[in-house]
Write a protein that holds these residues in place. Structure first.
Motif, PDB file in Angstrom:
ATOM      1  N   ASN A   1      -1.057  18.765   0.863  1.00  0.00           N
ATOM      2  CA  ASN A   1      -1.969  19.879   1.081  1.00  0.00           C
ATOM      3  C   ASN A   1      -1.140  21.161   1.049  1.00  0.00           C
ATOM      4  OD1 ASN A   1      -4.049  21.546   1.777  1.00  0.00           O
ATOM      5  ND2 ASN A   1      -4.246  20.847   3.883  1.00  0.00           N
ATOM      6  N   PRO A   2      -1.332  22.051   0.069  1.00  0.00           N
ATOM      7  CA  PRO A   2      -2.478  22.107  -0.840  1.00  0.00           C
ATOM      8  C   PRO A   2      -2.323  21.321  -2.127  1.00  0.00           C
ATOM      9  CG  PRO A   2      -1.124  24.049  -1.144  1.00  0.00           C
ATOM     10  CD  PRO A   2      -0.474  23.243  -0.055  1.00  0.00           C
ATOM     11  N   GLY A   3      -1.311  20.492  -2.258  1.00  0.00           N
ATOM     12  CA  GLY A   3      -1.117  19.788  -3.517  1.00  0.00           C
ATOM     13  C   GLY A   3      -0.376  20.648  -4.516  1.00  0.00           C
ATOM     14  N   TRP A   4      -0.433  20.268  -5.781  1.00  0.00           N
ATOM     15  CA  TRP A   4       0.211  21.046  -6.827  1.00  0.00           C
ATOM     16  C   TRP A   4      -0.634  22.272  -7.136  1.00  0.00           C
ATOM     17  CZ3 TRP A   4       1.622  16.839 -10.987  1.00  0.00           C
ATOM     18  CH2 TRP A   4       2.654  16.047 -10.493  1.00  0.00           C
ATOM     19  N   VAL A   5      -0.067  23.431  -6.980  1.00  0.00           N
ATOM     20  CA  VAL A   5      -0.769  24.673  -7.288  1.00  0.00           C
ATOM     21  C   VAL A   5       0.064  25.466  -8.292  1.00  0.00           C
ATOM     22  CG1 VAL A   5      -1.962  24.790  -5.082  1.00  0.00           C
ATOM     23  CG2 VAL A   5       0.299  25.811  -5.285  1.00  0.00           C
TER      24      VAL A   5
ATOM     25  N   LEU B   1       4.947  11.462  -9.149  1.00  0.00           N
ATOM     26  CA  LEU B   1       4.990  11.004  -7.754  1.00  0.00           C
ATOM     27  C   LEU B   1       4.903   9.478  -7.638  1.00  0.00           C
ATOM     28  CD1 LEU B   1       2.823  13.691  -5.908  1.00  0.00           C
ATOM     29  CD2 LEU B   1       5.303  13.548  -6.099  1.00  0.00           C
ATOM     30  N   ALA B   2       3.873   8.885  -8.242  1.00  0.00           N
ATOM     31  CA  ALA B   2       3.671   7.436  -8.080  1.00  0.00           C
ATOM     32  C   ALA B   2       4.810   6.620  -8.682  1.00  0.00           C
ATOM     33  CB  ALA B   2       2.339   7.005  -8.703  1.00  0.00           C
TER      34      ALA B   2
ATOM     35  N   TYR C   1       0.852  -1.187   0.000  1.00  0.00           N
ATOM     36  CA  TYR C   1       0.000   0.000   0.000  1.00  0.00           C
ATOM     37  C   TYR C   1       0.892   1.244   0.000  1.00  0.00           C
ATOM     38  CZ  TYR C   1      -3.725  -3.227   1.365  1.00  0.00           C
ATOM     39  OH  TYR C   1      -4.619  -4.272   1.405  1.00  0.00           O
ATOM     40  N   ALA C   2       0.581   2.175  -0.849  1.00  0.00           N
ATOM     41  CA  ALA C   2       1.380   3.400  -0.932  1.00  0.00           C
ATOM     42  C   ALA C   2       0.451   4.600  -1.064  1.00  0.00           C
ATOM     43  CB  ALA C   2       2.327   3.335  -2.132  1.00  0.00           C
ATOM     44  N   GLN C   3       0.763   5.641  -0.328  1.00  0.00           N
ATOM     45  CA  GLN C   3      -0.016   6.868  -0.390  1.00  0.00           C
ATOM     46  C   GLN C   3       0.905   8.062  -0.549  1.00  0.00           C
ATOM     47  OE1 GLN C   3      -3.139   7.449   2.597  1.00  0.00           O
ATOM     48  NE2 GLN C   3      -2.705   5.393   3.369  1.00  0.00           N
ATOM     49  N   TRP C   4       0.359   9.107  -1.136  1.00  0.00           N
ATOM     50  CA  TRP C   4       1.083  10.378  -1.206  1.00  0.00           C
ATOM     51  C   TRP C   4       0.031  11.472  -1.106  1.00  0.00           C
ATOM     52  CZ3 TRP C   4       6.269  10.094  -3.959  1.00  0.00           C
ATOM     53  CH2 TRP C   4       7.082  11.183  -3.592  1.00  0.00           C
ATOM     54  N   ASN C   5      -0.008  12.108   0.036  1.00  0.00           N
ATOM     55  CA  ASN C   5      -1.016  13.137   0.294  1.00  0.00           C
ATOM     56  C   ASN C   5      -0.341  14.490   0.472  1.00  0.00           C
ATOM     57  OD1 ASN C   5      -3.295  11.206   0.591  1.00  0.00           O
ATOM     58  ND2 ASN C   5      -2.082  10.503   2.323  1.00  0.00           N
TER      59      ASN C   5
ATOM     60  N   GLU D   1       0.525  18.259 -21.837  1.00  0.00           N
ATOM     61  CA  GLU D   1       1.514  18.443 -22.899  1.00  0.00           C
ATOM     62  C   GLU D   1       2.945  18.343 -22.384  1.00  0.00           C
ATOM     63  OE1 GLU D   1      -2.037  21.062 -24.043  1.00  0.00           O
ATOM     64  OE2 GLU D   1      -0.976  20.461 -22.222  1.00  0.00           O
ATOM     65  N   TYR D   2       3.123  18.543 -21.093  1.00  0.00           N
ATOM     66  CA  TYR D   2       4.471  18.615 -20.527  1.00  0.00           C
ATOM     67  C   TYR D   2       4.713  17.615 -19.393  1.00  0.00           C
ATOM     68  CZ  TYR D   2       3.552  23.142 -22.682  1.00  0.00           C
ATOM     69  OH  TYR D   2       3.161  24.125 -23.548  1.00  0.00           O
ATOM     70  N   SER D   3       3.659  17.082 -18.822  1.00  0.00           N
ATOM     71  CA  SER D   3       3.770  16.306 -17.587  1.00  0.00           C
ATOM     72  C   SER D   3       3.032  14.983 -17.688  1.00  0.00           C
ATOM     73  CB  SER D   3       3.189  17.134 -16.424  1.00  0.00           C
ATOM     74  OG  SER D   3       3.011  16.348 -15.272  1.00  0.00           O
ATOM     75  N   GLY D   4       3.521  13.997 -16.967  1.00  0.00           N
ATOM     76  CA  GLY D   4       2.825  12.719 -16.849  1.00  0.00           C
ATOM     77  C   GLY D   4       1.867  12.710 -15.674  1.00  0.00           C
ATOM     78  N   GLY D   5       1.685  13.865 -15.045  1.00  0.00           N
ATOM     79  CA  GLY D   5       0.747  13.957 -13.932  1.00  0.00           C
ATOM     80  C   GLY D   5       1.230  13.243 -12.687  1.00  0.00           C
ATOM     81  N   LEU D   6       0.302  12.985 -11.793  1.00  0.00           N
ATOM     82  CA  LEU D   6       0.639  12.391 -10.502  1.00  0.00           C
ATOM     83  C   LEU D   6       1.300  11.018 -10.638  1.00  0.00           C
ATOM     84  CD1 LEU D   6      -2.638  13.351  -8.604  1.00  0.00           C
ATOM     85  CD2 LEU D   6      -0.383  14.360  -8.274  1.00  0.00           C
ATOM     86  N   THR D   7       0.898  10.250 -11.656  1.00  0.00           N
ATOM     87  CA  THR D   7       1.469   8.914 -11.819  1.00  0.00           C
ATOM     88  C   THR D   7       2.961   8.979 -12.129  1.00  0.00           C
ATOM     89  OG1 THR D   7      -0.659   8.199 -12.721  1.00  0.00           O
ATOM     90  CG2 THR D   7       1.199   6.704 -12.985  1.00  0.00           C
ATOM     91  N   ALA D   8       3.332   9.829 -13.073  1.00  0.00           N
ATOM     92  CA  ALA D   8       4.736   9.921 -13.476  1.00  0.00           C
ATOM     93  C   ALA D   8       5.578  10.677 -12.457  1.00  0.00           C
ATOM     94  CB  ALA D   8       4.846  10.606 -14.838  1.00  0.00           C
TER      95      ALA D   8
END
Length: 223
Positions: A153-157, A177-178, A147-151, A168-175
């Motif tokens: 606050n406030p997150g990516w702003v 952080l995950a 189990y893995a979590q990444w929380n 266009e530039y990022s793989g988002g949370l999966t790339a």
């Protein structure tokens, strides 16, 4: 060696390079004057500053480069660095698009004398290394789940790393952080996932971003 990309991560690495006494930093590179200015005091010695990484790669006195630029630029800079005959350490995620994986593997295979390494920091942690040894020795029985979590606050702003908010530039949370946690799972299980299911959405940050602000993923491994 040279450091290409002197934002927060590249500058962070420069601080650690100071502790390695058999190396010499002779160039740092970034398209931002501000980033170069902030990084220079952290760099060992008095490296030259450049804004075009191709100028850095043309130097014959550079043996290796460290790449810490935004994800969508990793492959072209890594490719050019290998073609220039340099050893390469590139931050994760190593590539941005799936077809770049095969192209990079082929490029590396053609250059066995050059070192190509990807930066996944959990691999260097004594805690994770100890856990891996415990699993290998059977000290905690059969490991069937992780189990893995990444929380955050406030997150990516929206700030200077806003490129991470757009597909266009990022793989988002999966790339971004995950990838750390997926790599740990691969390492501990000794295999790669067979498939993945997931959900996510832009549920909180209605600010124009195109990558999800939350994700939940389930990976199935062979055992």
């Amino acid at each position: 060696y040279a450091v290409i990309g002197t934002g927060s991560r590249g500058t962070y690495h420069l601080k650690h390079w100071k502790n390695i006494d058999n190396s010499q930093c002779i160039a740092i590179c970034d398209i931002s004057d501000e980033a170069l200015k902030k990084a220079l005091p952290e760099a060992p010695g008095k490296p030259q500053t450049d804004k075009d990484y191709r100028e850095v790669l043309s130097r014959k006195d550079i043996d290796a480069v460290q790449i810490a630029t935004p994800l969508y630029t990793h492959f072209p800079i890594t490719k050019d660095s290998l073609l220039a005959g340099k050893h390469v350490f590139c931050e994760k995620s190593l590539v941005f698009k799936a077809d770049e994986v095969h192209a990079l593997r082929a490029l590396v295979a053609e250059r066995p004398k050059q070192v190509m390494q990807v930066g996944l920091q959990r691999r260097y942690s004594e805690f994770y290394q100890t856990a891996k040894q415990m699993i290998a020795k059977g000290m905690i029985g059969d490991v069937t789940h992780m189990y893995a979590q990444w929380n955050r606050n406030p997150g990516w702003v929206f700030k200077k790393t806003a490129w991470r908010l757009f597909k266009e530039y990022s793989g988002g949370l999966t790339a971004e952080l995950a990838s750390h946690q997926i790599d740990v799972a691969d390492w501990m299980f000794g295999s790669h996932p067979e498939f993945v299911v997931g959900v996510g959405g832009i549920d909180y940050w209605k600010d124009g971003r195109t990558v999800y602000d939350n994700i939940q993923l389930i990976f199935k491994y062979p055992k």
